[in-house]
Design an enzyme around this catalytic site. Structure first.
Site, PDB file in Angstrom:
ATOM      1  N   THR A 126       0.830  -1.216   0.000  1.00 59.74           N
ATOM      2  CA  THR A 126       0.000   0.000   0.000  1.00 59.74           C
ATOM      3  C   THR A 126       0.864   1.266   0.000  1.00 59.74           C
ATOM      4  O   THR A 126       1.930   1.305   0.617  1.00 59.74           O
ATOM      5  CB  THR A 126      -0.902  -0.009   1.254  1.00 59.74           C
ATOM      6  OG1 THR A 126      -1.594  -1.260   1.304  1.00 59.74           O
ATOM      7  CG2 THR A 126      -1.914   1.120   1.216  1.00 59.74           C
ATOM      8  N   GLU A 127       0.356   2.289  -0.684  1.00 61.57           N
ATOM      9  CA  GLU A 127       1.043   3.589  -0.713  1.00 61.57           C
ATOM     10  C   GLU A 127       0.019   4.685  -0.403  1.00 61.57           C
ATOM     11  O   GLU A 127      -1.186   4.433  -0.455  1.00 61.57           O
ATOM     12  CB  GLU A 127       1.660   3.817  -2.099  1.00 61.57           C
ATOM     13  CG  GLU A 127       2.685   2.750  -2.444  1.00 61.57           C
ATOM     14  CD  GLU A 127       3.476   3.058  -3.712  1.00 61.57           C
ATOM     15  OE1 GLU A 127       3.170   4.069  -4.386  1.00 61.57           O
ATOM     16  OE2 GLU A 127       4.402   2.278  -4.003  1.00 61.57           O
ATOM     17  N   SER A 132      -6.542  -0.113  -2.600  1.00 58.46           N
ATOM     18  CA  SER A 132      -7.333  -1.105  -3.334  1.00 58.46           C
ATOM     19  C   SER A 132      -6.789  -1.281  -4.750  1.00 58.46           C
ATOM     20  O   SER A 132      -6.706  -2.404  -5.259  1.00 58.46           O
ATOM     21  CB  SER A 132      -8.801  -0.666  -3.405  1.00 58.46           C
ATOM     22  OG  SER A 132      -9.313  -0.442  -2.113  1.00 58.46           O
ATOM     23  N   ILE A 157       1.816   0.411   7.017  1.00 61.00           N
ATOM     24  CA  ILE A 157       2.505  -0.883   7.011  1.00 61.00           C
ATOM     25  C   ILE A 157       2.640  -1.454   8.434  1.00 61.00           C
ATOM     26  O   ILE A 157       3.264  -0.841   9.309  1.00 61.00           O
ATOM     27  CB  ILE A 157       3.901  -0.763   6.346  1.00 61.00           C
ATOM     28  CG1 ILE A 157       3.773  -0.134   4.955  1.00 61.00           C
ATOM     29  CG2 ILE A 157       4.590  -2.124   6.286  1.00 61.00           C
ATOM     30  CD1 ILE A 157       2.794  -0.825   4.005  1.00 61.00           C
ATOM     31  N   GLU A 363      -6.058  -5.926   4.001  1.00 65.73           N
ATOM     32  CA  GLU A 363      -5.968  -7.112   3.132  1.00 65.73           C
ATOM     33  C   GLU A 363      -7.106  -7.153   2.106  1.00 65.73           C
ATOM     34  O   GLU A 363      -7.571  -8.218   1.704  1.00 65.73           O
ATOM     35  CB  GLU A 363      -6.005  -8.368   4.022  1.00 65.73           C
ATOM     36  CG  GLU A 363      -5.418  -9.624   3.421  1.00 65.73           C
ATOM     37  CD  GLU A 363      -3.920  -9.564   3.240  1.00 65.73           C
ATOM     38  OE1 GLU A 363      -3.292  -8.541   3.582  1.00 65.73           O
ATOM     39  OE2 GLU A 363      -3.344 -10.538   2.726  1.00 65.73           O
ATOM     40  N   SER A 366     -14.002  -4.850   2.300  1.00 71.69           N
ATOM     41  CA  SER A 366     -15.192  -5.672   2.007  1.00 71.69           C
ATOM     42  C   SER A 366     -15.667  -5.426   0.576  1.00 71.69           C
ATOM     43  O   SER A 366     -16.098  -6.362  -0.113  1.00 71.69           O
ATOM     44  CB  SER A 366     -16.319  -5.338   2.987  1.00 71.69           C
ATOM     45  OG  SER A 366     -15.986  -5.801   4.266  1.00 71.69           O
TER      46      SER A 366
HETATM   47  C1  LIG Z   1      -3.969  -1.109  10.632  1.00 68.66           C
HETATM   48  C2  LIG Z   1      -3.643  -1.327   9.185  1.00 68.66           C
HETATM   49  C3  LIG Z   1      -2.641  -2.204   8.844  1.00 68.66           C
HETATM   50  C4  LIG Z   1      -2.282  -2.384   7.495  1.00 68.66           C
HETATM   51  N1  LIG Z   1      -1.216  -3.195   7.188  1.00 68.66           N
HETATM   52  C5  LIG Z   1      -0.761  -3.224   5.912  1.00 68.66           C
HETATM   53  C6  LIG Z   1       0.465  -3.904   5.589  1.00 68.66           C
HETATM   54  O1  LIG Z   1       1.091  -4.515   6.458  1.00 68.66           O
HETATM   55  N2  LIG Z   1       0.906  -3.857   4.308  1.00 68.66           N
HETATM   56  C7  LIG Z   1       0.233  -3.199   3.316  1.00 68.66           C
HETATM   57  O2  LIG Z   1       0.702  -3.184   2.176  1.00 68.66           O
HETATM   58  N3  LIG Z   1      -0.938  -2.530   3.592  1.00 68.66           N
HETATM   59  C8  LIG Z   1      -1.437  -2.528   4.858  1.00 68.66           C
HETATM   60  N4  LIG Z   1      -2.592  -1.847   5.153  1.00 68.66           N
HETATM   61  C9  LIG Z   1      -3.289  -1.129   4.083  1.00 68.66           C
HETATM   62  C10 LIG Z   1      -4.626  -1.752   3.703  1.00 68.66           C
HETATM   63  O3  LIG Z   1      -4.416  -2.958   3.006  1.00 68.66           O
HETATM   64  C11 LIG Z   1      -5.387  -0.711   2.850  1.00 68.66           C
HETATM   65  O4  LIG Z   1      -5.749   0.347   3.723  1.00 68.66           O
HETATM   66  C12 LIG Z   1      -6.609  -1.292   2.183  1.00 68.66           C
HETATM   67  O5  LIG Z   1      -6.254  -2.209   1.182  1.00 68.66           O
HETATM   68  C13 LIG Z   1      -7.497  -0.190   1.550  1.00 68.66           C
HETATM   69  O6  LIG Z   1      -6.743   0.672   0.752  1.00 68.66           O
HETATM   70  P1  LIG Z   1      -6.880   2.266   0.973  1.00 68.66           P
HETATM   71  O7  LIG Z   1      -6.709   2.540   2.432  1.00 68.66           O
HETATM   72  O8  LIG Z   1      -5.969   2.960   0.034  1.00 68.66           O
HETATM   73  O9  LIG Z   1      -8.375   2.604   0.608  1.00 68.66           O
HETATM   74  P2  LIG Z   1      -8.922   2.974  -0.875  1.00 68.66           P
HETATM   75  O10 LIG Z   1      -8.437   1.998  -1.845  1.00 68.66           O
HETATM   76  O11 LIG Z   1      -8.640   4.420  -1.125  1.00 68.66           O
HETATM   77  O12 LIG Z   1     -10.478   2.763  -0.666  1.00 68.66           O
HETATM   78  C14 LIG Z   1     -11.336   3.771  -0.093  1.00 68.66           C
HETATM   79  C15 LIG Z   1     -12.766   3.238  -0.168  1.00 68.66           C
HETATM   80  O13 LIG Z   1     -13.140   3.042  -1.554  1.00 68.66           O
HETATM   81  C16 LIG Z   1     -13.574   1.700  -1.742  1.00 68.66           C
HETATM   82  N5  LIG Z   1     -13.193   1.236  -3.065  1.00 68.66           N
HETATM   83  C17 LIG Z   1     -11.973   1.326  -3.678  1.00 68.66           C
HETATM   84  N6  LIG Z   1     -12.000   0.773  -4.877  1.00 68.66           N
HETATM   85  C18 LIG Z   1     -13.254   0.286  -5.059  1.00 68.66           C
HETATM   86  C19 LIG Z   1     -13.917  -0.398  -6.121  1.00 68.66           C
HETATM   87  N7  LIG Z   1     -13.288  -0.761  -7.239  1.00 68.66           N
HETATM   88  N8  LIG Z   1     -15.235  -0.726  -5.958  1.00 68.66           N
HETATM   89  C20 LIG Z   1     -15.895  -0.384  -4.822  1.00 68.66           C
HETATM   90  N9  LIG Z   1     -15.315   0.275  -3.800  1.00 68.66           N
HETATM   91  C21 LIG Z   1     -14.014   0.603  -3.913  1.00 68.66           C
HETATM   92  C22 LIG Z   1     -12.875   0.907  -0.648  1.00 68.66           C
HETATM   93  O14 LIG Z   1     -13.553  -0.310  -0.377  1.00 68.66           O
HETATM   94  C23 LIG Z   1     -12.956   1.884   0.509  1.00 68.66           C
HETATM   95  O15 LIG Z   1     -14.215   1.822   1.115  1.00 68.66           O
HETATM   96  C24 LIG Z   1      -2.990  -1.688   6.485  1.00 68.66           C
HETATM   97  C25 LIG Z   1      -4.046  -0.825   6.840  1.00 68.66           C
HETATM   98  C26 LIG Z   1      -4.354  -0.629   8.166  1.00 68.66           C
HETATM   99  C27 LIG Z   1      -5.469   0.343   8.503  1.00 68.66           C
END
Ligand SMILES: Cc1cc2nc3c(=O)[nH]c(=O)nc-3n(C[C@H](O)[C@H](O)[C@H](O)COP(=O)(O)OP(=O)(O)OC[C@H]3O[C@@H](n4cnc5c(N)ncnc54)[C@H](O)[C@@H]3O)c2cc1C
Length: 381
Positions: A126-127, A132, A157, A363, A366
């Site tokens: 993630t960045e 997502s 992370i 990960e 939903s």
């Molecule tokens: C405590 C914690 C630990 C974590 N640990 C790690 C780690 O160890 N390594 C790592 O790489 N990442 C890690 N993450 C990151 C995590 O995997 C991401 O936060 C997650 O995948 C969502 O990405 P985002 O935060 O950029 O949200 P976004 O992708 O910006 O999403 C925002 C909203 O839009 C929705 N959305 C996005 N795209 C779509 C679509 N196509 N259709 C419908 N809805 C959509 C999402 O469901 C969400 O509700 C961690 C996050 C947290 C909070």
């Protein structure tokens, strides 16, 4: 069809449950209150084999199957989700990525240290600008004088500031989207590689989440993990197993919420009866226990498919979706059953409620799990 766990699996679950009962729960509450990483307790996971669960014994791991791993993850998260997510990220992401795709030399160098718990591992996909839509990542890795030079920032992370070893995904070819991404192994102490200040989070206060920052971080060519351009495909495989384990994490949190609700219903009285005697609350509890059991079965089925070497992405997505939403529902209703007490930090359900939310986000959210499930059913690639 056989729903029985093997003797080994039952024994492993008992060890994890015993550890959780003795070392987690109320013992973590002070760390959670202080937003402090529970080093003293995390260190005890290594000797039990819980930091190298899936690592082959040849590399110092426990060499267990996914069903056993899911059972351990459930039990530890039933005890406490901060310690649970720490071991989940270490095992499922960093360590498993190296175990699955590392060269023999990379496995020999990194796995024994990770599996013994001598060091913790982090995994950066993630960045700030991509979660997502992981293939949109912008961290760059450029080949220079026989080495790789990385620049970029990884966000959210787990274990970023407590980990010694990290697997990081970076773009090695600007024109190719997912096929232009490669994986690299980085070690703490590499010049230009650092962790940010840990975030203040809604929950999981005793776990570590921070940025990983790469500023001209130079790693030897030998730190490329697998083939150039194969990083994104590798990450998808890592996420498949990771989602099963996060489903198990959610089952553990949901079970913890149910445990607290049961305990409180038996001790609290109103209108001359214990809460346990009210039909409405009995019905709420019965529904919850049923849903937790469904979540557990979906999770163990996905783990079993993985152990059988069969495609598990669809089953993992269903397990993760259902289990995480069950965890949030169970935590919400357990707070409700506690009334005002559920809103007070002194009662464990308050912490469980805050911790549960992560399972619907990490990960793959939903919404992304629904996307994965629907695409498979509709026949989209
Ligand atoms: C405590 C914690 C630990 C974590 N640990 C790690 C780690 O160890 N390594 C790592 O790489 N990442 C890690 N993450 C990151 C995590 O995997 C991401 O936060 C997650 O995948 C969502 O990405 P985002 O935060 O950029 O949200 P976004 O992708 O910006 O999403 C925002 C909203 O839009 C929705 N959305 C996005 N795209 C779509 C679509 N196509 N259709 C419908 N809805 C959509 C999402 O469901 C969400 O509700 C961690 C996050 C947290 C909070």
């Amino acid at each position: 069809m056989d729903f029985e766990l093997s003797d080994d699996q039952q024994r492993i679950r008992a060890v994890a449950r015993e550890f959780a009962d003795a070392e987690l729960g109320d013992k973590i509450a002070p760390y959670d209150a202080r937003h402090e990483f529970a080093w003293e307790i995390v260190k005890k996971l290594g000797p039990l084999g819980f930091l190298g669960v899936l690592v082959p014994e040849d590399y110092g791991g426990a060499g267990l199957d996914y069903v056993s791993y899911a059972l351990i993850v459930e039990e530890l998260n039933r005890g406490d989700a901060s310690v649970g997510i720490t071991m989940w990220a270490h095992n499922s992401l960093c360590t498993n990525h190296i175990a699955l795709f590392g060269s023999p030399a990379q496995k020999q160098t990194y796995l024994p240290r990770l599996a013994s718990g001598a060091v913790l591992g982090a995994w950066g996909l993630t960045e700030p600008g991509s979660g997502s839509d992981a293939a949109a990542l912008r961290t760059r890795a450029v080949e220079r004088d026989g080495a790789w030079v990385l620049n970029g920032t990884k966000a959210f992370i787990t274990n970023a500031s407590v980990g010694e070893i990290a697997v990081v995904l970076a773009r090695t070819d600007a024109e190719k989207k997912s096929r232009g991404i490669s994986a690299f192994i980085l070690e703490r102490g590499t010049p230009g590689f650092s962790a940010g200040t840990p975030y203040r989070k809604l929950g999981l206060h005793a776990s570590d989440t921070a940025e990983l920052v790469l500023e001209d971080a130079r790693v030897p060519a030998a730190n490329l993990l697998g083939a150039r351009g194969a990083g994104f495909a590798q990450a998808m495989t890592v996420l498949e197993g990771g989602r099963i384990a996060m489903a198990a994490m959610a089952v553990g949190i949901a079970q913890a919420a149910v445990d607290q609700a049961v305990r409180y219903m038996k001790q609290r009285s109103a209108f001359g009866k214990t809460l346990a005697e009210f039909n409405g609350l009995q019905g709420m509890l019965a529904d919850l226990v049923t849903e937790v059991e469904v979540a557990r079965l979906l999770t163990l089925r996905a783990a079993w498919l993985k152990d059988e070497g069969r495609p598990a992405m669809h089953a993992a997505a269903m397990a993760k979706l259902f289990a995480s939403e069950t965890a949030m529902k169970a935590a919400t209703q357990a707070v409700q059953i506690h009334g005002g007490a559920g809103y007070i930090a002194e009662f464990p359900v308050e912490r469980i409620f805050r911790d549960a939310k992560l399972t619907e986000i990490g990960e793959g959210t939903s919404e992304i799990q629904r996307l994965v499930i629907a695409r498979e059913i509709l026949g989209f690639s």
